[in-house]
Write an enzyme that holds these catalytic residues in place. Structure first.
Site, mmCIF file in Angstrom:
data_model
loop_
_atom_site.group_PDB
_atom_site.id
_atom_site.type_symbol
_atom_site.label_atom_id
_atom_site.label_comp_id
_atom_site.label_asym_id
_atom_site.label_seq_id
_atom_site.Cartn_x
_atom_site.Cartn_y
_atom_site.Cartn_z
ATOM 1 C CG ASP A 70 -41.646 -31.186 -15.192
ATOM 2 O OD1 ASP A 70 -42.223 -30.260 -15.787
ATOM 3 O OD2 ASP A 70 -42.236 -32.001 -14.461
ATOM 4 C CG HIS A 81 -45.476 -31.957 -15.896
ATOM 5 N ND1 HIS A 81 -44.924 -31.995 -14.634
ATOM 6 C CD2 HIS A 81 -46.823 -31.936 -15.707
ATOM 7 C CE1 HIS A 81 -45.883 -31.987 -13.731
ATOM 8 N NE2 HIS A 81 -47.040 -31.961 -14.352
ATOM 9 C CB SER A 104 -48.991 -32.896 -11.962
ATOM 10 O OG SER A 104 -48.822 -31.535 -12.255
#
EC number: 3.4.14.5
Length: 919
Positions: free
Chosen positions: A837, A870, A760
């Site tokens: 995502d 994600h 991330s």
């Protein structure tokens, strides 16, 4: 990246910004979407945990089968049908081939030796100069060095997650403190009941024990109902129960709701006219006589004296939300699914009206999965399902929000206009705090989060006024950090509080500290804490009887957490836990702050106990969890030792932790893996006990793992944190590079084998570090779900740190991953991303790949996980992503990627084929 949540060492966390840091990963027990911290089965709470508790279920996806890995070169030989020795046919031919092979192999080995000996990329010598860091503490494991290695499956499966009991504190109908809401498992005892904290094990009779639901199921019109979530009314006479939950976004869900009568043990639908209508949110009136709820984006109210449901709004729809947040407000502002607030007297309801008509849509493609209940039209089965999300990217139109009110008695809605110079398209309503007498405290910021305004709205008088306004840009050039902990303090002259007020976290002399504003209209506070340290998600609890405020802070060290108390007049600041040891504590207080769940989280084996607060004369102290199984495991397996230190870069002291493998030998040369998150306000270096992927790398693979919290991260003061404003990635990458250079000077480090990885924001930082370093220090990198261009990320988060792209074009250009030439100087890097995502869009990785294609680059690998979000979970992808990280890293440090930098075709196979053919 969501809003404030307790985060620590986080791999798969969403981007998060402030407060305690980032979101959960396989080792974090904080607030997030992908934590593998185990919640004890017997302690699952029946209600959502309060803001001061952390507890997340393990996100394992069943068992995994160990996969077989084959060497491709070996497989190709088998395909050629070559038999290495013996065999009746053509023995002479075989002998010729054999000696040719010997000659070729010897020649090849000699040539390879010459190449490797002369190649700078394969020289494993390092400088013997010492590091600029200062070592401060070593945390050694209890395990013998000959203990078992930790398998990756054990880490991912949650075996090493501490058992954490979450407690749902609840007030009694007469304000009794220290009561717990408990749900029994296994059919032992009543299903849902209230217990006094001093009788948590139910071993003795207690006047405060109340049975709410005798059984775990009930029937409505012969339909068997098994509640999944429950919310008792404040008077404990009715339970709001939810069934058939369907997940929406990170925090939001829908379900069918029921009203369960405690006295008769019977139930009815929340809305008898629409029992199967899916409700998005429901909440009790403080007076227990009504429930307000949102369905199909409209708000309704049900009074318990009637079965009739009355609509409060009627125009809600696809682009207009009432009482619930849209995607970006849920993710980045409220960190929850509610945008509805009752006044403390139950006479008024305030709710957010969110209009996202102008917000552009972003498509999320699902190639394999479909939403529950969705059936494609005939002939469209082979097409992906496309989910359109209203997602405001940086610089794009935001949803416009307004605070609306409803008078319960008059049955009318209204709004209160307050002129605070924030336009609709430049306003974020960040927090709403109910106060006495129908008042509401409202915190608003501008879009770029450097102006904060606090307004007091009197719903009874239908008027309001701004009482505070701060421009943080003028204070330190930073940003306003979202808050969910502002606490209203009612007046009580008998207790020495002649006026009402509120406790807030403000910037004071460069650090986040607690301030008490009283009366509420007073813009100048009384400081409750001061100093070169910071409070964390404070306050944790307030004892109104004794005017004592409890909070967690970093007073002893930025990487420690201790529990403190202070009087409302700012006197008698004291630590409540063991003051002689460096440690990491968290705490959850009862509603009246007479009792607390004290959670020791490291660096040693975590434990939990219930104790009475210092202001409580009724002393109580009981350990409820010692994590004996975790202690047993730590004595059986070889864990790395943790070496905490600081390193000075450009005058800033950066906290560092180095994980050394068992049987560490300073005379050897070790490869190093740097792990980072690095998001604004986050923290990865701390004293929490964690066994995670980094532990596995050190324990099982035998590599050094180093984590440094560079500038921009949290709990080292505003100057340390806010330097990254308008220029994300630059200082953070610089600090990683400088730390790696210092580590490369250590005698036990092989500076030719240094890698970096993150997920991330950490994925963004991995690529930015590789880009800035251009192969000088780091040879390898692994980026998971990275941001590559901040124009692609959501507006609320991005503009908080970068301003709008229209106001900071150069900053956005600098912060993007765009220098393919620099990336080409690294030996090799890996990028992995989930195709579905909804947080960091796959667009980020695809855009970077296009830039690499344009430059003709090939020193990278890519792995895409279909339909994974994600967190990368779909179809066991979470196992795969970590196994790929491990395998790729081993290949990197074994020199495999050096071998692939200039691949050459092998002529050996062709020679053999010709000999076999013509021999």
């Amino acid at each position: 990246m969501g809003a404030n949540s307790r985060v620590n060492d986080d791999e798969a966390m969403p981007l998060t910004g402030h407060g305690a840091g980032s979101r959960d990963s396989i080792d974090s027990s904080s607030t997030a979407s992908i934590s593998l911290t185990l919640v004890d089965g017997a302690s699952h709470t029946a209600t959502e945990p309060s803001k001061s508790t952390n507890g997340h279920k393990s996100h394992t996806e069943g068992s995994y089968v160990n996969e077989k890995y084959h060497d491709s070169e070996e497989e190709s030989w088998r395909e050629d049908g070559y038999v290495p020795s013996g065999g009746k046919p053509a023995q002479r031919r075989t002998r010729i081939v054999f000696w040719l092979l010997v000659a070729l192999c010897v020649g090849g080995w000699a040539m390879a030796f010459i190449i490797m000996a002369t190649s700078p990329n394969n020289r494993h010598s390092t400088s013997d100069s010492s590091s600029g860091g200062s070592e401060s503490e070593i945390v050694k494991p209890n395990t013998p060095h000959d203990g078992k290695k930790i398998p990756l499956d054990d880490v991912l499966g949650g075996m090493w997650g501490p058992v954490e009991h979450t407690i749902s504190w609840i007030s009694g109908p007469k304000g009794e403190d220290g009561l717990l809401l408990q749900k029994s498992e296994g059919g032992i005892g009543p299903y849902l009941h209230i217990e006094d904290v001093r009788n948590i094990h139910g071993m003795r009779a207690n006047n405060n024990s109340i049975v709410l639901m005798k059984e775990s199921v009930f029937f409505v019109n012969d339909e068997r109902i098994s509640p999944e979530k429950v919310w008792p009314s404040p008077d404990l006479k009715t339970v709001l129960a939810m069934t058939r939950e369907k997940k929406n976004w990170r925090h939001s869900f829908t379900g069918l709701y029921w009203l369960f009568d405690v006295e008769t043990q019977t139930a009815q639908p929340l809305d008898p006219e629409a029992p199967n209508g899916r409700v998005q949110l429901a909440s009790w009136s403080p007076t227990s006589d009504a429930v307000v709820f949102t369905r199909d984006n409209n708000i309704y109210i049900r009074n318990l004296t009637s079965k009739a449901v009355k609509p409060i709004t009627t125009d809600g729809g696809a682009n207009l939300f009432y009482g619930i947040p849209d995607w970006v407000y849920e993710e980045e502002v409220f960190e929850g699914n509610s945008a509805t607030w009752w006044s403390l007297d139950g006479k008024y309801i305030s709710f957010l009206r969110t209009n996202e008509t102008m917000v552009p849509e972003f498509p999320i493609d699902f190639y394999l999965s479909r939403p529950p209940g969705y059936t494609p039209e005939p002939g469209e089965e082979a097409y992906p399902y496309v989910q359109q999300i209203k997602y405001p990217k940086a610089g794009a139109p935001n949803p416009t929000v307004n605070l609306q009110f409803y008078d319960v008695e008059r049955e009318e809605s209204f709004s209160v206009n307050v002129d605070n110079n924030l336009k609709d398209d430049d306003r974020i309503i960040a927090e709403v705090i109910p106060a006495s007498g129908g008042k509401m405290l409202v915190r608003e910021t501008n879009r770029e989060s450097y102006i904060v305004k606090v307004t007091v709205i009197d719903a009874a008088k239908r008027e309001g006024k701004m009482v505070r306004s701060d421009n943080v840009d003028e204070i330190d050039g930073g940003w306003v950090e979202p808050s969910h902990s502002t606490t209203y303090i009612p007046s009580d002259p008998s207790a020495g509080r002649p006026h009402d007020g509120y406790i807030d976290t403000i910037i004071h002399e460069g650090y986040n500290h607690l301030a008490y504003f009283t009366p509420v209209e007073n813009p100048k506070p009384m400081m409750l804490t001061t100093g070169n340290w910071e409070v964390v998600d404070a306050p944790s609890g307030v004892d109104l009887k004794n005017n004592v405020v409890y909070f967690v802070a970093t007073k002893e060290s930025p990487i420690d957490r201790h529990v403190y108390s202070v009087k409302l007049d700012g006197s008698e600041l004291q630590m409540l836990n063991d003051s002689e040891k460096s440690a990491y504590y968290d705490v959850s207080f009862s509603n009246g702050a007479g009792y607390m769940l004290l959670k020791y989280q490291g660096p040693n084996i975590p434990w939990q106990k219930l104790i009475s607060s210092p202001s409580n004369e009724d002393f109580y102290d009981e350990i409820i969890e010692e994590n004996k199984n975790l202690a047993r495991l730590s004595n059986e397996f070889s864990l790395p030792s943790l070496h905490y230190s600081t390193i000075t870069v450009d005058g800033f002291k950066l906290p560092v932790v180095e994980r050394r493998p068992p049987n560490f030998n300073e005379t050897k040369k070790y490869p190093v893996l740097f792990h980072l998150y690095g998001g604004p306000g986050s923290q990865t270096v701390n004293k929490k006990f964690t066994v995670n992927f980094q532990t596995y790398v050190a324990s099982n693979l035998g590599y050094l793992v180093v984590t440094v919290d560079g500038r921009g991260t949290g709990f080292n003061g505003r100057k340390f944190r806010c330097i990254v404003r308008r220029n994300l990635g630059y200082y953070e990458a610089h600090d990683q590079i400088q730390t790696a250079k210092e580590w490369g000077k250590k005698p036990y480090v092989d500076k030719t084998r240094i890698a970096i990885w993150g997920w991330s924001y950490g994925g963004f930082m991995t690529l930015k570090t590789l880009e800035q370093d251009a192969g000088e220090t780091f040879q390898y990198g692994m980026a998971v779900a990275p941001v590559t261009d901040w124009r692609f990320y959501d507006s609320v988060y991005t503009e908080r740190y970068m301003h709008m792209p229209q106001h900071n074009t150069e900053g956005y250009e600098n912060a993007s991953i765009s220098n393919a030439t620099s990336l080409s100087q690294n030996t090799r890097f890996l990028i992995m991303h989930g195709s579905a995502d909804d947080n960091v869009h796959f667009q980020n990785t695809l855009t970077l790949l296009d830039k690499l294609d344009i430059m003709g680059m090939h020193n990278y690998d890519v792995h895409v996980f279909p339909d994974s979000n994600h967190g990368i979970y779909f179809h066991h992808a979470y196992k795969m992503v970590h196994q790929r990280l491990s395998d790729w890293l081993v290949n990197a440090f074994n020199g495999e990627w050096v071998r692939l930098r200039n691949p050459k075709p092998s002529g050996l196979k062709r020679v053999i084929r010709r000999l076999l053919h013509f021999g």
